[in-house]
Write a protein that holds these residues in place. Structure first.
Motif, short mmCIF file in Angstrom:
data_model
loop_
_atom_site.label_atom_id
_atom_site.label_comp_id
_atom_site.label_asym_id
_atom_site.label_seq_id
_atom_site.Cartn_x
_atom_site.Cartn_y
_atom_site.Cartn_z
N SER A 23 -14.86 -1.34 25.19
CA SER A 23 -14.99 0.10 24.97
C SER A 23 -15.84 0.72 26.08
O SER A 23 -16.56 0.02 26.79
N GLU A 69 -8.92 3.98 23.22
CA GLU A 69 -9.97 4.91 23.60
C GLU A 69 -9.45 6.01 24.52
O GLU A 69 -9.85 7.17 24.41
N THR A 80 -9.70 9.85 23.62
CA THR A 80 -10.35 10.77 24.55
C THR A 80 -9.43 11.92 24.91
O THR A 80 -9.86 13.09 24.97
#
Length: 253
Positions: free
Chosen positions: A102, A135, A139
């Motif tokens: 991450s 992610e 985002t």
């Protein structure tokens, strides 16, 4: 060619592989046609508004970004998100490690002038479970972009990795219908299965979506920006006009 002739010519494993790929491809294109149409309608609307489709995938999935970009018959409104460390040519092992970590999405997307009012994000991950593509999708959504995913729901469901899965984050999900592990045939009982199918099927889903978007854009009175093969008549002039228009929006051109 009959299955028997194919087996005799190619060998059992290759014959089974080609047959299995055809089965999965037909299944995916049939089952996902509504999602393809939904994604195409979204893209047509956003392309008409001068939008860009950003495409991201890590590891082998980065080929989707390159497939859609700057190619014959392809849309000029595709911008690949290409970060060498997350591809394979720098270090395949390191890219595998990074896509499970991450905290990299912001740096991956930095440098791209993304407009949430007109642009769209496509994230590709066969397993749909690795941290980085999930992610990136999250985002992009936080930035206000609609997110399309190409993934395998079956693989994501079978994955032992914890955390959200890509199909749970994206707005529109195109399922490639490939099995967990992405290997389709046995070459010998004591060996792992061989023959990946996710690229063959996923790239067909990608191009079907892009072609459908171009058709919808044209039906609505727009002019899809499509590259000609460099070897075709008038290609240099045609492509130069598109590059002059799209170059400022797509940095890799």
């Amino acid at each position: 060619m009959s299955p028997e002739h194919r087996t005799e010519t190619l060998g059992r494993a290759a014959a089974q592989y080609t047959e299995r790929v055809q089965q999965i491809l037909a299944e995916a294109l049939d089952a996902e046609q509504d999602r393809i149409a939904e994604a195409a309608a979204l893209l047509a609307e956003r392309f008409t508004a001068d939008g860009i489709l950003y495409v991201f995938g890590s590891g082998h999935s980065h080929v989707f970004a390159e497939e859609g970009f700057f190619r014959a018959g392809g849309s000029a409104r595709i911008c690949p998100v290409l970060e060498p460390d997350h591809m394979l040519h720098v270090s395949a092992q390191r890219s595998t490690e990074l896509e499970r970590e991450s905290g990299h999405a912001a740096s991956v997307l930095a440098g791209y002038e993304i407009d949430p009012d007109t642009d769209t994000m496509l994230v590709v991950s066969n397993s749909g479970a690795n941290a980085l593509p999930v992610e990136v999708a999250r985002t992009a959504r936080d930035m206000g972009l609609p997110v399309i995913a190409i993934t395998s729901r079956a693989y994501a469901t079978a994955s032992t990795q914890t955390g959200p899965k890509l199909h749970e984050v994206a707005d529109i999900v195109l399922d490639n219908h490939c099995p967990p592990g992405d290997a389709l045939v046995s070459v010998r009982e004591d060996l792992p299965l061989a023959g990946p199918g996710s690229s063959v099927v996923g790239l067909a889903l990608l191009n079907a979506m892009i072609v459908a978007a171009a058709e919808k854009e044209a039906e609505q009175g727009g002019t899809p920006r499509v590259f000609l093969s460099a070897g075709m008549p008038d290609a240099a002039e045609h492509n130069a006009r598109i590059i002059a228009e799209m170059g400022p929006r797509v940095p890799h051109i």
